[in-house]
Design a protein around this motif. Structure first.
Motif, PDB file in Angstrom:
ATOM      1  N   GLN A  62       0.844  -1.183   0.000  1.00 39.53           N
ATOM      2  CA  GLN A  62       0.000   0.000   0.000  1.00 39.53           C
ATOM      3  C   GLN A  62       0.885   1.241   0.000  1.00 39.53           C
ATOM      4  OE1 GLN A  62      -3.560  -0.264   2.402  1.00 39.53           O
ATOM      5  NE2 GLN A  62      -3.059   1.735   3.256  1.00 39.53           N
ATOM      6  N   TYR A  63       0.437   2.289  -0.686  1.00 41.57           N
ATOM      7  CA  TYR A  63       1.256   3.484  -0.878  1.00 41.57           C
ATOM      8  C   TYR A  63       1.741   4.119   0.418  1.00 41.57           C
ATOM      9  CZ  TYR A  63       2.889   8.024  -2.351  1.00 41.57           C
ATOM     10  OH  TYR A  63       3.682   9.128  -2.537  1.00 41.57           O
ATOM     11  N   ASP A  64       0.949   4.073   1.475  1.00 42.92           N
ATOM     12  CA  ASP A  64       1.376   4.740   2.712  1.00 42.92           C
ATOM     13  C   ASP A  64       2.016   3.757   3.690  1.00 42.92           C
ATOM     14  OD1 ASP A  64      -0.916   3.420   3.366  1.00 42.92           O
ATOM     15  OD2 ASP A  64      -1.899   5.091   4.341  1.00 42.92           O
ATOM     16  N   SER A  65       2.723   2.769   3.151  1.00 42.98           N
ATOM     17  CA  SER A  65       3.341   1.731   3.981  1.00 42.98           C
ATOM     18  C   SER A  65       4.851   1.706   3.798  1.00 42.98           C
ATOM     19  CB  SER A  65       2.776   0.357   3.601  1.00 42.98           C
ATOM     20  OG  SER A  65       1.403   0.315   3.837  1.00 42.98           O
ATOM     21  N   THR A  66       5.466   0.797   4.546  1.00 43.10           N
ATOM     22  CA  THR A  66       6.903   0.580   4.466  1.00 43.10           C
ATOM     23  C   THR A  66       7.162  -0.821   3.949  1.00 43.10           C
ATOM     24  OG1 THR A  66       7.294   2.065   6.330  1.00 43.10           O
ATOM     25  CG2 THR A  66       9.030   0.486   5.834  1.00 43.10           C
ATOM     26  N   LEU A  67       8.135  -0.961   3.094  1.00 41.14           N
ATOM     27  CA  LEU A  67       8.568  -2.268   2.603  1.00 41.14           C
ATOM     28  C   LEU A  67       9.934  -2.544   3.205  1.00 41.14           C
ATOM     29  CD1 LEU A  67       8.260  -4.736   0.682  1.00 41.14           C
ATOM     30  CD2 LEU A  67       9.455  -3.369  -1.029  1.00 41.14           C
ATOM     31  N   ASN A  68      10.070  -3.716   3.828  1.00 39.80           N
ATOM     32  CA  ASN A  68      11.321  -4.090   4.475  1.00 39.80           C
ATOM     33  C   ASN A  68      11.681  -5.500   4.029  1.00 39.80           C
ATOM     34  OD1 ASN A  68      13.523  -4.322   6.104  1.00 39.80           O
ATOM     35  ND2 ASN A  68      12.407  -4.258   8.021  1.00 39.80           N
ATOM     36  N   LEU A  69      12.740  -5.638   3.253  1.00 33.42           N
ATOM     37  CA  LEU A  69      13.201  -6.940   2.763  1.00 33.42           C
ATOM     38  C   LEU A  69      14.640  -7.142   3.196  1.00 33.42           C
ATOM     39  CD1 LEU A  69      11.818  -6.737  -0.895  1.00 33.42           C
ATOM     40  CD2 LEU A  69      10.782  -7.884   1.051  1.00 33.42           C
ATOM     41  N   ALA A  70      15.052  -8.405   3.222  1.00 36.25           N
ATOM     42  CA  ALA A  70      16.437  -8.714   3.587  1.00 36.25           C
ATOM     43  C   ALA A  70      16.946  -9.839   2.701  1.00 36.25           C
ATOM     44  CB  ALA A  70      16.534  -9.117   5.050  1.00 36.25           C
ATOM     45  N   VAL A  97      15.373   3.050 -11.452  1.00 32.37           N
ATOM     46  CA  VAL A  97      14.682   4.111 -10.728  1.00 32.37           C
ATOM     47  C   VAL A  97      15.489   4.452  -9.480  1.00 32.37           C
ATOM     48  CG1 VAL A  97      12.560   4.715  -9.509  1.00 32.37           C
ATOM     49  CG2 VAL A  97      12.440   3.266 -11.540  1.00 32.37           C
ATOM     50  N   ALA A  98      15.758   5.732  -9.294  1.00 33.44           N
ATOM     51  CA  ALA A  98      16.440   6.169  -8.070  1.00 33.44           C
ATOM     52  C   ALA A  98      15.424   6.148  -6.936  1.00 33.44           C
ATOM     53  CB  ALA A  98      17.012   7.562  -8.252  1.00 33.44           C
ATOM     54  N   VAL A  99      15.733   5.412  -5.886  1.00 30.38           N
ATOM     55  CA  VAL A  99      14.811   5.238  -4.772  1.00 30.38           C
ATOM     56  C   VAL A  99      15.437   5.801  -3.500  1.00 30.38           C
ATOM     57  CG1 VAL A  99      13.558   3.542  -3.389  1.00 30.38           C
ATOM     58  CG2 VAL A  99      13.846   3.164  -5.831  1.00 30.38           C
ATOM     59  N   ASN A 100      14.661   6.600  -2.765  1.00 28.66           N
ATOM     60  CA  ASN A 100      15.115   7.095  -1.458  1.00 28.66           C
ATOM     61  C   ASN A 100      14.892   5.988  -0.437  1.00 28.66           C
ATOM     62  OD1 ASN A 100      15.650   9.672  -2.511  1.00 28.66           O
ATOM     63  ND2 ASN A 100      13.512  10.233  -2.302  1.00 28.66           N
ATOM     64  N   LEU A 101      15.952   5.511   0.159  1.00 26.25           N
ATOM     65  CA  LEU A 101      15.895   4.385   1.082  1.00 26.25           C
ATOM     66  C   LEU A 101      15.880   4.833   2.529  1.00 26.25           C
ATOM     67  CD1 LEU A 101      18.661   2.178  -0.573  1.00 26.25           C
ATOM     68  CD2 LEU A 101      16.210   1.865  -0.769  1.00 26.25           C
ATOM     69  N   MET A 102      15.311   3.967   3.367  1.00 21.75           N
ATOM     70  CA  MET A 102      15.436   4.137   4.812  1.00 21.75           C
ATOM     71  C   MET A 102      16.640   3.325   5.303  1.00 21.75           C
ATOM     72  SD  MET A 102      11.481   3.862   6.049  1.00 21.75           S
ATOM     73  CE  MET A 102      11.875   4.040   7.775  1.00 21.75           C
ATOM     74  N   SER A 103      16.969   2.264   4.562  1.00 22.16           N
ATOM     75  CA  SER A 103      18.118   1.441   4.950  1.00 22.16           C
ATOM     76  C   SER A 103      19.396   2.174   4.558  1.00 22.16           C
ATOM     77  CB  SER A 103      18.040   0.065   4.282  1.00 22.16           C
ATOM     78  OG  SER A 103      17.817   0.182   2.898  1.00 22.16           O
ATOM     79  N   GLU A 104      20.512   1.609   4.955  1.00 26.38           N
ATOM     80  CA  GLU A 104      21.800   2.273   4.790  1.00 26.38           C
ATOM     81  C   GLU A 104      22.088   2.656   3.337  1.00 26.38           C
ATOM     82  OE1 GLU A 104      24.353  -0.694   6.439  1.00 26.38           O
ATOM     83  OE2 GLU A 104      23.147  -0.770   8.242  1.00 26.38           O
ATOM     84  N   ILE A 112      12.171   0.768   2.507  1.00 25.52           N
ATOM     85  CA  ILE A 112      11.696   2.036   1.957  1.00 25.52           C
ATOM     86  C   ILE A 112      10.338   2.372   2.557  1.00 25.52           C
ATOM     87  CG2 ILE A 112      12.936   1.969  -0.241  1.00 25.52           C
ATOM     88  CD1 ILE A 112      10.409   0.890  -1.559  1.00 25.52           C
ATOM     89  N   TYR A 113      10.163   3.648   2.856  1.00 25.35           N
ATOM     90  CA  TYR A 113       8.850   4.172   3.219  1.00 25.35           C
ATOM     91  C   TYR A 113       8.294   4.721   1.913  1.00 25.35           C
ATOM     92  CZ  TYR A 113       5.256   7.101   5.325  1.00 25.35           C
ATOM     93  OH  TYR A 113       4.060   7.679   5.645  1.00 25.35           O
ATOM     94  N   ILE A 114       7.272   4.080   1.384  1.00 23.06           N
ATOM     95  CA  ILE A 114       6.822   4.329   0.016  1.00 23.06           C
ATOM     96  C   ILE A 114       6.572   5.813  -0.280  1.00 23.06           C
ATOM     97  CG2 ILE A 114       5.123   3.719  -1.754  1.00 23.06           C
ATOM     98  CD1 ILE A 114       6.887   1.348  -0.903  1.00 23.06           C
ATOM     99  N   PRO A 115       5.859   6.587   0.569  1.00 22.75           N
ATOM    100  CA  PRO A 115       5.627   7.993   0.216  1.00 22.75           C
ATOM    101  C   PRO A 115       6.908   8.809   0.028  1.00 22.75           C
ATOM    102  CG  PRO A 115       4.125   7.354   1.953  1.00 22.75           C
ATOM    103  CD  PRO A 115       5.102   6.213   1.781  1.00 22.75           C
ATOM    104  N   ASP A 116       7.966   8.458   0.742  1.00 27.68           N
ATOM    105  CA  ASP A 116       9.231   9.196   0.630  1.00 27.68           C
ATOM    106  C   ASP A 116      10.196   8.568  -0.374  1.00 27.68           C
ATOM    107  OD1 ASP A 116       8.272  10.862   2.595  1.00 27.68           O
ATOM    108  OD2 ASP A 116       9.418   9.920   4.206  1.00 27.68           O
ATOM    109  N   SER A 117       9.813   7.454  -0.973  1.00 23.01           N
ATOM    110  CA  SER A 117      10.745   6.690  -1.810  1.00 23.01           C
ATOM    111  C   SER A 117      10.892   7.226  -3.222  1.00 23.01           C
ATOM    112  CB  SER A 117      10.288   5.231  -1.892  1.00 23.01           C
ATOM    113  OG  SER A 117       9.069   5.148  -2.631  1.00 23.01           O
ATOM    114  N   GLY A 118       9.891   7.967  -3.691  1.00 24.34           N
ATOM    115  CA  GLY A 118       9.904   8.404  -5.079  1.00 24.34           C
ATOM    116  C   GLY A 118       9.131   7.459  -5.991  1.00 24.34           C
ATOM    117  N   LEU A 119       8.621   6.356  -5.450  1.00 26.68           N
ATOM    118  CA  LEU A 119       7.826   5.422  -6.239  1.00 26.68           C
ATOM    119  C   LEU A 119       6.385   5.912  -6.294  1.00 26.68           C
ATOM    120  CD1 LEU A 119       9.213   2.033  -4.862  1.00 26.68           C
ATOM    121  CD2 LEU A 119       9.933   3.294  -6.894  1.00 26.68           C
ATOM    122  N   GLU A 120       5.710   5.596  -7.396  1.00 23.20           N
ATOM    123  CA  GLU A 120       4.352   6.077  -7.614  1.00 23.20           C
ATOM    124  C   GLU A 120       3.326   5.013  -7.262  1.00 23.20           C
ATOM    125  OE1 GLU A 120       4.124   7.163 -11.713  1.00 23.20           O
ATOM    126  OE2 GLU A 120       5.924   8.401 -11.610  1.00 23.20           O
TER     127      GLU A 120
END
Length: 165
Positions: free
Chosen positions: A76-84, A107-114, A123-131
């Motif tokens: 969902q657009y207002d969610s966070t995706l966390n993969l490892a 696609v350049a993505v703004n990450l929450m991870s390092e 990635i927190y989707i709203p801040d990631s640059g993804l649509e």
């Protein structure tokens, strides 16, 4: 007229006093009774416990590079995706997002991870640059400590937050 106003106010006071005294539940009791109608449950969105002992890594029996990622992640657009990525025997990780609608351009993505070169991809989707309403291709490339290259890809579907008024 004065008698009727006095009588009405006395009736109102009596009604308030009567209701207050006849109710032997406190506010906390009423809240507990209301909340007790609902069952608390926790949802585990993982098929099995995935910690460092149960996640297969390169070199483990049964490791398959095509199983590093699921086929599709719908977020969902207002969610966070966390993969490892795999936890052991890996020298480097590279996470890359591609846009199939733009000839698979990166696609350049703004990450929450390092960074895109860490084990985790957060990635927190709203801040990631993804649509929203868009499907991307996410690729994980790893190189083992022995220099062996593995790659897996998946679809990343970003869907909008629906509100029903």
């Amino acid at each position: 007229m004065k008698k009727s106003v006095t009588w009405l106010s006395l009736s109102f006071i009596f009604l308030i006093v009567f209701t207050t005294l006849s109710c032997n539940n406190s506010v906390e009791d009423m809240l507990e009774e209301y909340n007790g109608q609902f069952t608390w449950t926790y949802v585990n969105l993982v098929d099995k416990k995935e910690d460092d002992e149960t996640v297969l890594s390169p070199g483990d029996d049964g490791f398959d590079a095509n199983d590093m990622l699921r086929e599709i992640y719908a977020v969902q657009y207002d969610s966070t995706l966390n993969l490892a990525g795999p936890p052991k025997n890996v020298y480097s990780y590279t996470w890359t997002v591609y846009d199939p609608k733009k000839d698979y351009q990166e696609v350049a993505v703004n990450l929450m991870s390092e960074s895109v070169n860490s084990r985790t991809f957060t990635i927190y989707i709203p801040d990631s640059g993804l649509e929203a309403d868009h499907t991307y291709k996410l690729t994980l490339r790893i190189i083992t400590q022995g220099g062996i290259f593995y790659k897996d890809s998946c679809s990343l579907v970003i869907y909008p937050h629906y509100t029903y008024d």
